[in-house]
Scaffold this motif. Structure first.
Motif, PDB file in Angstrom:
ATOM      1  N   LEU A 145       0.818  -1.217   0.000  1.00  0.00           N
ATOM      2  CA  LEU A 145       0.000   0.000   0.000  1.00  0.00           C
ATOM      3  C   LEU A 145       0.852   1.267   0.000  1.00  0.00           C
ATOM      4  N   CYS A 146       2.037   1.190   0.563  1.00  0.00           N
ATOM      5  CA  CYS A 146       2.902   2.371   0.662  1.00  0.00           C
ATOM      6  C   CYS A 146       3.828   2.551  -0.538  1.00  0.00           C
ATOM      7  N   TYR A 147       4.153   1.468  -1.215  1.00  0.00           N
ATOM      8  CA  TYR A 147       5.164   1.516  -2.274  1.00  0.00           C
ATOM      9  C   TYR A 147       4.607   1.065  -3.618  1.00  0.00           C
ATOM     10  N   SER A 148       3.409   1.514  -3.961  1.00  0.00           N
ATOM     11  CA  SER A 148       2.801   1.252  -5.276  1.00  0.00           C
ATOM     12  C   SER A 148       2.838  -0.217  -5.664  1.00  0.00           C
ATOM     13  N   GLY A 149       2.474  -1.078  -4.728  1.00  0.00           N
ATOM     14  CA  GLY A 149       2.411  -2.507  -4.987  1.00  0.00           C
ATOM     15  C   GLY A 149       3.742  -3.234  -4.824  1.00  0.00           C
TER      16      GLY A 149
ATOM     17  N   ILE B  49       0.388   3.226   6.115  1.00  0.00           N
ATOM     18  CA  ILE B  49      -0.451   3.209   4.919  1.00  0.00           C
ATOM     19  C   ILE B  49      -1.090   4.590   4.725  1.00  0.00           C
ATOM     20  N   PRO B  50      -1.349   4.967   3.469  1.00  0.00           N
ATOM     21  CA  PRO B  50      -1.845   6.316   3.179  1.00  0.00           C
ATOM     22  C   PRO B  50      -3.053   6.751   4.003  1.00  0.00           C
ATOM     23  N   ALA B  51      -4.005   5.881   4.241  1.00  0.00           N
ATOM     24  CA  ALA B  51      -5.214   6.265   4.978  1.00  0.00           C
ATOM     25  C   ALA B  51      -4.921   6.645   6.430  1.00  0.00           C
ATOM     26  N   TYR B  52      -3.748   6.297   6.938  1.00  0.00           N
ATOM     27  CA  TYR B  52      -3.412   6.577   8.338  1.00  0.00           C
ATOM     28  C   TYR B  52      -2.245   7.550   8.487  1.00  0.00           C
ATOM     29  N   GLU B  53      -1.808   8.146   7.380  1.00  0.00           N
ATOM     30  CA  GLU B  53      -0.725   9.128   7.454  1.00  0.00           C
ATOM     31  C   GLU B  53      -1.196  10.386   8.180  1.00  0.00           C
ATOM     32  N   SER B  54      -0.247  11.121   8.715  1.00  0.00           N
ATOM     33  CA  SER B  54      -0.493  12.397   9.411  1.00  0.00           C
ATOM     34  C   SER B  54      -1.334  12.224  10.666  1.00  0.00           C
ATOM     35  N   LYS B  55      -1.250  11.067  11.294  1.00  0.00           N
ATOM     36  CA  LYS B  55      -1.970  10.812  12.544  1.00  0.00           C
ATOM     37  C   LYS B  55      -0.995  10.618  13.714  1.00  0.00           C
TER      38      LYS B  55
END
Length: 190
Positions: free
Chosen positions: A61-65, A116-122
């Protein structure tokens, strides 16, 4: 043959030196949870072999597959590398972040950290590095180091905020695209 083994055992000096446990077996997390701003809690634990698929899913999810650390590399790290440990963060059963590190001599080297992108900046990456710093200090580690992509300005800002300092540039460091890496380090105890 049994008598020879017994005779040797009786004649050879007894070893009293015990080797330290692998770092993953020695360390303990201060917190087994991380509170999000919305009052939900994430679970935090030291990774075992059962977490390899979770780490791979985070990488994808973090490194484009892509998976910079494949299944066999992760298995080796968790099963055999006595100087390595991983921390995994999950939301219910969903893997959302991890940190991998090696403790060698007086240095803790972050091999990978990803959210993972959905949890960044938390605040999850900050939490993981803070937990690593606490563990490193308890193990008499003097420096935490890492490499970061030159293009990853967002991560570099986070690391600088946490008192990492710039080091040298490693030309063509990343295998897949030959991007340069910036070494960064945090001196502990200052």
């Amino acid at each position: 043959m049994k008598n020879i083994k017994q005779w040797l055992a009786d004649k050879l000096p007894k070893h009293t030196h015990t080797f330290p446990l692998p770092i993953a077996d020695r360390v303990e997390l201060k917190h087994n949870f991380f509170a999000l701003d919305d009052q939900n809690f994430l679970t935090v634990h030291i990774a075992t072999e059962e977490d390899i698929e979770a780490i791979i899913s985070i990488e994808q999810l973090c490194y484009s597959g892509q998976t910079p650390w494949n299944r066999s590399a992760l298995l080796h790290e968790i099963r055999y590398n006595k100087n390595a440990f991983y921390i995994v963060v999950t939301d219910d059963q969903t893997p959302v972040a991890f940190l991998g590190t090696w403790f060698v001599s007086e240095e803790a080297h972050i091999t990978n950290i990803a959210t993972i992108p959905a949890y960044e900046s938390k605040g999850i990456a900050t939490f993981l590095i803070t937990e690593l710093k606490r563990i490193a200090l308890s193990e008499a580690i003097k420096i935490i180091s890492l490499e970061v992509r030159i293009s990853n300005q967002r991560a570099q800002r986070l690391y600088r905020k946490m008192k990492f300092e710039n080091g040298r540039i490693k030309k063509g460091y990343y295998i897949n695209d030959h991007e340069d890496a910036l070494e960064m380090a945090m001196i502990l105890g200052e």
